[in-house]
Design a protein around this motif. Structure first.
Motif, PDB file in Angstrom:
ATOM      1  N   VAL A   1       0.832  -1.202   0.000  1.00 52.29           N
ATOM      2  CA  VAL A   1       0.000   0.000   0.000  1.00 52.29           C
ATOM      3  C   VAL A   1       0.865   1.249   0.000  1.00 52.29           C
ATOM      4  O   VAL A   1       0.559   2.248  -0.677  1.00 52.29           O
ATOM      5  CB  VAL A   1      -0.964  -0.016   1.208  1.00 52.29           C
ATOM      6  N   VAL A   2       1.956   1.244   0.740  1.00 51.95           N
ATOM      7  CA  VAL A   2       2.866   2.390   0.752  1.00 51.95           C
ATOM      8  C   VAL A   2       3.394   2.652  -0.653  1.00 51.95           C
ATOM      9  O   VAL A   2       3.462   3.810  -1.105  1.00 51.95           O
ATOM     10  CB  VAL A   2       4.028   2.153   1.731  1.00 51.95           C
ATOM     11  N   ALA A   3       3.782   1.595  -1.353  1.00 54.10           N
ATOM     12  CA  ALA A   3       4.285   1.765  -2.721  1.00 54.10           C
ATOM     13  C   ALA A   3       3.209   2.375  -3.614  1.00 54.10           C
ATOM     14  O   ALA A   3       3.494   3.274  -4.435  1.00 54.10           O
ATOM     15  CB  ALA A   3       4.743   0.422  -3.272  1.00 54.10           C
ATOM     16  N   HIS A   4       1.972   1.915  -3.444  1.00 56.37           N
ATOM     17  CA  HIS A   4       0.864   2.433  -4.246  1.00 56.37           C
ATOM     18  C   HIS A   4       0.598   3.908  -3.935  1.00 56.37           C
ATOM     19  O   HIS A   4       0.475   4.749  -4.853  1.00 56.37           O
ATOM     20  CB  HIS A   4      -0.389   1.597  -3.969  1.00 56.37           C
ATOM     21  N   LEU A   5       0.533   4.259  -2.654  1.00 57.80           N
ATOM     22  CA  LEU A   5       0.229   5.643  -2.255  1.00 57.80           C
ATOM     23  C   LEU A   5       1.354   6.605  -2.628  1.00 57.80           C
ATOM     24  O   LEU A   5       1.090   7.740  -3.077  1.00 57.80           O
ATOM     25  CB  LEU A   5      -0.032   5.702  -0.748  1.00 57.80           C
ATOM     26  N   SER A   6       2.589   6.188  -2.445  1.00 55.79           N
ATOM     27  CA  SER A   6       3.701   7.083  -2.776  1.00 55.79           C
ATOM     28  C   SER A   6       3.705   7.413  -4.265  1.00 55.79           C
ATOM     29  O   SER A   6       4.016   8.542  -4.657  1.00 55.79           O
ATOM     30  CB  SER A   6       5.029   6.456  -2.348  1.00 55.79           C
ATOM     31  N   LYS A   7       3.327   6.432  -5.088  1.00 59.79           N
ATOM     32  CA  LYS A   7       3.256   6.683  -6.533  1.00 59.79           C
ATOM     33  C   LYS A   7       2.116   7.632  -6.875  1.00 59.79           C
ATOM     34  O   LYS A   7       2.294   8.571  -7.666  1.00 59.79           O
ATOM     35  CB  LYS A   7       3.074   5.345  -7.262  1.00 59.79           C
ATOM     36  N   ARG A   8       0.937   7.433  -6.256  1.00 54.92           N
ATOM     37  CA  ARG A   8      -0.221   8.291  -6.538  1.00 54.92           C
ATOM     38  C   ARG A   8      -0.010   9.720  -6.032  1.00 54.92           C
ATOM     39  O   ARG A   8      -0.458  10.680  -6.660  1.00 54.92           O
ATOM     40  CB  ARG A   8      -1.474   7.710  -5.897  1.00 54.92           C
ATOM     41  N   LEU A   9       0.679   9.831  -4.892  1.00 56.46           N
ATOM     42  CA  LEU A   9       0.853  11.155  -4.279  1.00 56.46           C
ATOM     43  C   LEU A   9       2.153  11.833  -4.696  1.00 56.46           C
ATOM     44  O   LEU A   9       2.367  13.011  -4.365  1.00 56.46           O
ATOM     45  CB  LEU A   9       0.815  11.019  -2.760  1.00 56.46           C
ATOM     46  N   GLY A  10       3.017  11.113  -5.402  1.00 54.58           N
ATOM     47  CA  GLY A  10       4.255  11.708  -5.869  1.00 54.58           C
ATOM     48  C   GLY A  10       5.252  12.001  -4.772  1.00 54.58           C
ATOM     49  O   GLY A  10       5.948  13.025  -4.803  1.00 54.58           O
ATOM     50  N   VAL A  11       5.347  11.105  -3.785  1.00 55.02           N
ATOM     51  CA  VAL A  11       6.307  11.272  -2.693  1.00 55.02           C
ATOM     52  C   VAL A  11       7.126   9.995  -2.557  1.00 55.02           C
ATOM     53  O   VAL A  11       6.782   8.952  -3.127  1.00 55.02           O
ATOM     54  CB  VAL A  11       5.598  11.584  -1.357  1.00 55.02           C
ATOM     55  N   GLN A  12       8.209  10.066  -1.793  1.00 58.42           N
ATOM     56  CA  GLN A  12       9.032   8.903  -1.539  1.00 58.42           C
ATOM     57  C   GLN A  12       8.367   7.985  -0.500  1.00 58.42           C
ATOM     58  O   GLN A  12       7.705   8.482   0.418  1.00 58.42           O
ATOM     59  CB  GLN A  12      10.418   9.326  -1.028  1.00 58.42           C
ATOM     60  N   PRO A  13       8.538   6.676  -0.625  1.00 56.42           N
ATOM     61  CA  PRO A  13       7.963   5.761   0.373  1.00 56.42           C
ATOM     62  C   PRO A  13       8.402   6.077   1.798  1.00 56.42           C
ATOM     63  O   PRO A  13       7.636   5.870   2.746  1.00 56.42           O
ATOM     64  CB  PRO A  13       8.475   4.380  -0.066  1.00 56.42           C
ATOM     65  N   THR A  14       9.617   6.608   1.940  1.00 57.23           N
ATOM     66  CA  THR A  14      10.104   6.922   3.289  1.00 57.23           C
ATOM     67  C   THR A  14       9.288   8.032   3.949  1.00 57.23           C
ATOM     68  O   THR A  14       9.374   8.225   5.165  1.00 57.23           O
ATOM     69  CB  THR A  14      11.571   7.343   3.229  1.00 57.23           C
ATOM     70  N   SER A  15       8.500   8.769   3.173  1.00 56.98           N
ATOM     71  CA  SER A  15       7.665   9.826   3.746  1.00 56.98           C
ATOM     72  C   SER A  15       6.654   9.266   4.731  1.00 56.98           C
ATOM     73  O   SER A  15       6.179   9.983   5.621  1.00 56.98           O
ATOM     74  CB  SER A  15       6.921  10.580   2.640  1.00 56.98           C
ATOM     75  N   PHE A  16       6.307   8.002   4.563  1.00 53.89           N
ATOM     76  CA  PHE A  16       5.294   7.393   5.423  1.00 53.89           C
ATOM     77  C   PHE A  16       5.895   6.735   6.657  1.00 53.89           C
ATOM     78  O   PHE A  16       5.176   6.184   7.479  1.00 53.89           O
ATOM     79  CB  PHE A  16       4.503   6.330   4.635  1.00 53.89           C
ATOM     80  N   ALA A  17       7.221   6.751   6.788  1.00 59.35           N
ATOM     81  CA  ALA A  17       7.878   6.027   7.881  1.00 59.35           C
ATOM     82  C   ALA A  17       7.952   6.814   9.175  1.00 59.35           C
ATOM     83  O   ALA A  17       8.282   6.257  10.216  1.00 59.35           O
ATOM     84  CB  ALA A  17       9.295   5.624   7.461  1.00 59.35           C
ATOM     85  N   THR A  18       7.637   8.120   9.142  1.00 56.28           N
ATOM     86  CA  THR A  18       7.856   8.941  10.330  1.00 56.28           C
ATOM     87  C   THR A  18       6.995   8.523  11.504  1.00 56.28           C
ATOM     88  O   THR A  18       7.414   8.608  12.655  1.00 56.28           O
ATOM     89  CB  THR A  18       7.586  10.425  10.003  1.00 56.28           C
ATOM     90  N   HIS A  19       5.769   8.068  11.238  1.00 53.08           N
ATOM     91  CA  HIS A  19       4.859   7.707  12.335  1.00 53.08           C
ATOM     92  C   HIS A  19       4.817   6.195  12.580  1.00 53.08           C
ATOM     93  O   HIS A  19       4.071   5.741  13.433  1.00 53.08           O
ATOM     94  CB  HIS A  19       3.442   8.209  12.030  1.00 53.08           C
TER      95      HIS A  19
END
Length: 405
Positions: free
Chosen positions: A40-58
């Motif tokens: 899901v992270v891979a899917h969202l990062s592609k749709r939102l145009g951000v790096q997967p690591t953006s989701f790792a903070t929380h």
């Protein structure tokens, strides 16, 4: 953060859904009720145009919260909820950076305990195999021993005795890298080794471990004394020393206070009933008492797996007491939850079901199914269980002749 990124880009929730990501799942992700899987992270990062690591903070906070909730659910007896929460925690922890991946170890270990109670042995085999590759396990021989001992038990429950032996022998080798070997660790390894070698039919090696354990019985804590006596009883009964083994198990029943480990206390009583009936098909008076004690404890502390084991043992006692209709009903209930049982218990339940079926009149079909079962067991290398199936076939197909006047 996910909600902020979506709103900043002027997107609706439906704009982000995709394979494996429904609108309801996305809502739970945004509210923090559910972690994102790596897919899901891979899917969202592609749709939102951000790096997967953006989701790792929380992720660390989410993983810890889910671990805490899962542990609380387990302690309160809501095992299925604990499995869901801990599985979510593990998914969340998969996203951690290598430096923080140590958090994944306690989450997955707790999940192993949950799946054990649910009889999810295949899932446990997968988790334990991954834990063996975890950096924390590789760096710490004591952790490696702990994982290998649990893996050996899991493989036995799956009906993979040769692999169970290999796992416990690896644990035995791992102890050589320890500066000092704690007696408790050594006892755990020896108990697992005696059980694995017994299951594999390697009775000389099993006896070696069993004898060492009995020699050190007085040095062990009460719960380990009970386990030593239990596994040693199994070793002796499986090699033909039935009465000697039964004495050990009766001793195990009396050695443990129910307040120390109520689950083990109850399971010892189930084992005592099973082995007593194996040695002497005529039920002794104490068997019903042991089952009643086990039932009262398992009603309070038992997981689904243990309650299914209880139903199987009640069926065995009912059969011994000639209560065939009741035995048939209890066996039907136990086999309906057959995935919760170990391979050995499930096989023995099936053999007993066919024995009951024959006595209720369907002899020819029972004999046919028993022969097929015995052949499959032989092909898979479960020779002692195959022997049980062949003996039952002979007893059904060739009932004893009536005594002559």
């Amino acid at each position: 953060m996910l909600n902020r990124l979506r709103v900043e880009r002027g997107l609706k929730q439906n704009d982000l859904i995709g394979p494996g990501l429904s609108a309801s799942y996305l809502s739970r992700l945004e509210s923090g009720e559910r972690p994102a899987t790596p897919h899901v992270v891979a899917h969202l990062s592609k749709r939102l145009g951000v790096q997967p690591t953006s989701f790792a903070t929380h992720v660390p906070a989410n993983s810890l919260l889910l671990l805490a909730k899962g542990t609380s659910a387990l302690n309160s007896g809501t095992t299925a909820e604990a499995a869901r929460l801990l599985s979510d925690a593990a998914d969340s922890a998969e996203l951690l950076t290598p430096e923080m991946s140590a958090l994944l170890w306690p989450i997955q270990w707790q999940l192993v305990q949950v799946y054990d109670g649910l009889g999810e042995y295949q899932k446990n085999e997968s988790i334990l195999s991954r834990l063996l590759e975890h950096p924390s396990t590789k760096a710490n021989p004591q952790l490696r021993i702990q994982v290998l001992v649990k893996l050996s038990e899991t493989l036995r429950n799956l009906g993979k005795p040769a692999e169970a032996v290999a796992a416990v022998e690896e644990a035995w080798s791992a102890r050589d890298s320890l500066d000092t070997v704690d007696l408790g660790d050594c006892l755990h390894i020896r108990i697992a080794a005696a059980a694995a070698h017994t299951e594999a039919g390697q009775h000389l090696t099993a006896d070696m471990h069993s004898s060492w354990l009995l020699d050190h019985l007085d040095e062990a804590e009460p719960h380990l004394q009970a386990r030593i006596l239990w596994v040693s009883a199994g070793c002796k009964i499986r090699r033909g020393s039935a009465q000697e083994g039964l004495k050990l198990l009766v001793r195990a029943v009396g050695v443990l206070d129910s307040r120390v480990d109520p689950l083990l206390w109850a399971r010892l009583r189930l084992a005592a009933v099973a082995l007593h009936l194996r040695v002497n098909p005529k039920p002794a008076p104490e068997l019903a008492h042991w089952l009643a004690e086990a039932r009262s404890a398992l009603t309070l502390v038992g997981e689904p797996r243990h309650l299914t084991e209880l139903a199987l043992m009640e069926a065995r006692l009912a059969y011994a007491e000639d209560g065939l209709p009741r035995a048939a009903r209890l066996l039907e209930d136990a086999l309906a939850q057959g995935k919760l049982l170990s391979h050995r218990d499930r096989t023995q339940a099936e053999i007993l079901r066919l024995r009951v079926s024959a006595r209720l009149g369907d002899t020819a079909e029972a004999v046919r199914e028993l022969r097929a079962l015995a052949s499959r067991l032989e092909q898979d290398g479960h020779f002692d269980l195959a022997g049980d199936a062949w003996r039952t076939t002979s007893e059904i197909a060739l009932p004893p002749e009536p005594a002559q006047d």
